[in-house]
Write an enzyme that holds these catalytic residues in place. Structure first.
Site, PDB file in Angstrom:
ATOM      1  N   SER A   1       0.796  -1.274   0.263  1.00 10.72           N
ATOM      2  CA  SER A   1       0.023  -0.186  -0.213  1.00 10.72           C
ATOM      3  C   SER A   1       0.530   1.088   0.266  1.00 10.72           C
ATOM      4  CB  SER A   1      -1.093  -0.332   1.172  1.00 10.72           C
ATOM      5  OG  SER A   1      -1.628   0.946   1.100  1.00 10.72           O
TER       6      SER A   1
ATOM      7  N   ASP B   1      -2.082   6.730  -3.490  1.00 10.83           N
ATOM      8  CA  ASP B   1      -1.048   5.743  -2.665  1.00 10.83           C
ATOM      9  C   ASP B   1      -0.616   4.667  -3.728  1.00 10.83           C
ATOM     10  OD1 ASP B   1      -3.255   3.872  -2.381  1.00 10.83           O
ATOM     11  OD2 ASP B   1      -2.737   3.061  -0.034  1.00 10.83           O
TER      12      ASP B   1
END
Length: 454
Positions: free
Chosen positions: A103, A240
């Protein structure tokens, strides 16, 4: 039964440190394959996607080998956003989808996330089955699986994203800057917005395996803010590393976080056809709760993490939920947090409200917030501490109905997070400091506290 490897969002850690090692991931692929081979009634297909970390190649190969050894066919998607794997698992009628990503973490971390064939996070019972298989001796299946690379995955996902907007809605006239964080959206996000007619400038879309999230993207939006002002753009959009989070920048260069974006989407839908309710988290700004109360939209708080938000949405029958970090779930168009889809839903909301982003966000006033971490020698139980309970009650009384107090143990480290929100910044900071001192005095005497943010 407690989990040995899986956290709230898969398995994650530093590359080379157990369990983020090639041998463990090989065994994990085998274990996942064994579980789904038992559960399937025909085709055994598992998809693998990844973000742009250099270690993704290694772990892709390890997962592929383990799955094939378990007798499962593998579809290799290459670099794709996490939510794309969720969608494509449904589109290909696969048994599961696996994402190799950490992530928003730096490149030297990596992790594994699993989706069901329905595009949802795996239920606890299947994760526990996988963990049970990991403790067994790895053996080869009677008939090995095969692997193939799926070349049209990117195009399929781009068309899906575009389909989440009302038919005929175009983005002509919008000048948008996209920050792709050198991550998994670097190919798909620019195509989506360009094909919808927007004028698009792209930054941080040249991954080299090590620059993912490095000073860019939703966790570091300063460069995007500067670029929006430099170009005089209407919007800036920051993703992200794995593409499941999104934050915006308005034309004035101001950051618009997940709470504000969730408010804008909800307000537009409420105006158009009503909004049954919205799920936030314990960390959602109190101003969001007050704004929904003013609109008459039911609001409730789940535990931190999109898994808990989605579960609350499912339980209450709500279609919207999210976190201030930019995880936003629009349950009527997708099954999980999707940065690109959520960005499109925000733009659609601006179209419905007929307002620029800088105006639309003003319907919600974020209250000042201070959070202090109290680090402990080991994890402790906060319950039944009368001194801390009394301090919290006193702080809540000082805030009256203009704020809230939250004491929350970290899920990953021996830390108590002391958070206070309210209308008066000085009072909020003072109360947070006093509460942190009480928690420290009651639970430890020699470990310093750390003020995180106002």
């Amino acid at each position: 039964m407690s989990r040995k490897y899986f956290g709230t969002d898969g398995i994650r850690g530093k590359v080379g440190e157990y369990p983020i090692t090639p041998d463990f991931v090989l065994r994990l692929g085998w274990a996942v394959g064994r579980v789904f081979a038992r559960r399937s009634k025909g085709q055994n297909l598992v998809l693998i996607g990844k973000d742009t970390r250099i270690s993704g190649y290694m772990f892709e190969s390890a997962l592929e080998a383990g799955l094939i050894n378990a007798g499962v066919d593998v579809g290799l998607l290459g670099p794709m956003p996490t939510p794309a794997i969720a969608y494509l698992s449904q589109a290909f009628r696969a048994q599961a989808g696996i994402v190799i990503s950490a992530s928003h973490n730096p490149f030297y971390d990596n992790g594994i996330k699993l989706f069901s064939g329905a595009g949802t996070k795996l239920p606890d019972e299947i994760e526990l089955e996988v963990e049970a298989e990991l403790d067994k001796t790895m053996v080869s299946a009677d008939e090995l699986g095969k692997a193939r690379r799926i070349d049209d995955a990117k195009g399929r996902y781009i068309e899906f994203c575009k389909s989440t907007l009302p038919r005929g809605l175009k983005l002509n006239g919008y000048h948008i800057v996209l920050d792709c964080s050198h991550g998994a959206t670097y190919q798909v996000a620019p195509s989506v917005f360009q094909e919808l007619g927007a004028q698009v400038d792209v930054i941080h879309a040249a991954p080299d395996g090590r620059n993912i999230n490095e000073g860019c993207g939703s966790t570091h939006p300063a460069k995007l803010q500067a670029r929006v002002l430099e170009l005089g753009a209407d919007l800036g959009i920051a993703f992200d590393g794995d593409g499941d989070r999104v934050l915006f920048v308005d034309h004035e260069g101001e950051l618009v976080d997940g709470d504000e974006l969730l408010y804008i989407i909800s307000a537009a839908r409420h105006q158009l056809r009503g909004c049954s309710g919205v799920a936030g988290t314990l960390m959602s700004n109190y101003g969001l709760e007050l704004a929904f109360k003013k609109l008459g939209i039911p609001f409730d708080r789940a535990g931190v993490g999109d898994r808990h938000v989605i579960e609350m949405m499912r339980t209450k029958g709500w279609m919207l939920g999210g976190e201030s970090s930019g995880h936003i779930i629009c349950g009527d168009v997708t099954t999980t947090g999707d940065g690109v889809v959520s960005a499109l839903q925000v733009v659609n909301a601006l179209h419905i409200l007929a307002e620029p982003l800088a105006t639309s966000k003003k319907g919600m006033t974020k209250l000042p917030q201070t959070m202090i971490n109290v680090r402990l020698p080991q994890r402790v139980n906060l319950q039944a501490n009368k001194v801390i309970d009394a301090a919290v009650a006193a702080a809540e009384a000082e805030l009256a109905d203009s704020g809230r107090v939250l004491l929350r143990p970290s899920g990953t480290e021996p830390v108590i997070r002391v958070m206070v929100e309210g209308e008066d910044q000085m009072l909020v900071s003072d109360l947070a400091g006093r509460l942190a001192e009480v928690v420290q005095a009651e639970l430890t005497s020699d470990v310093p506290i750390l003020k995180v943010a106002d």
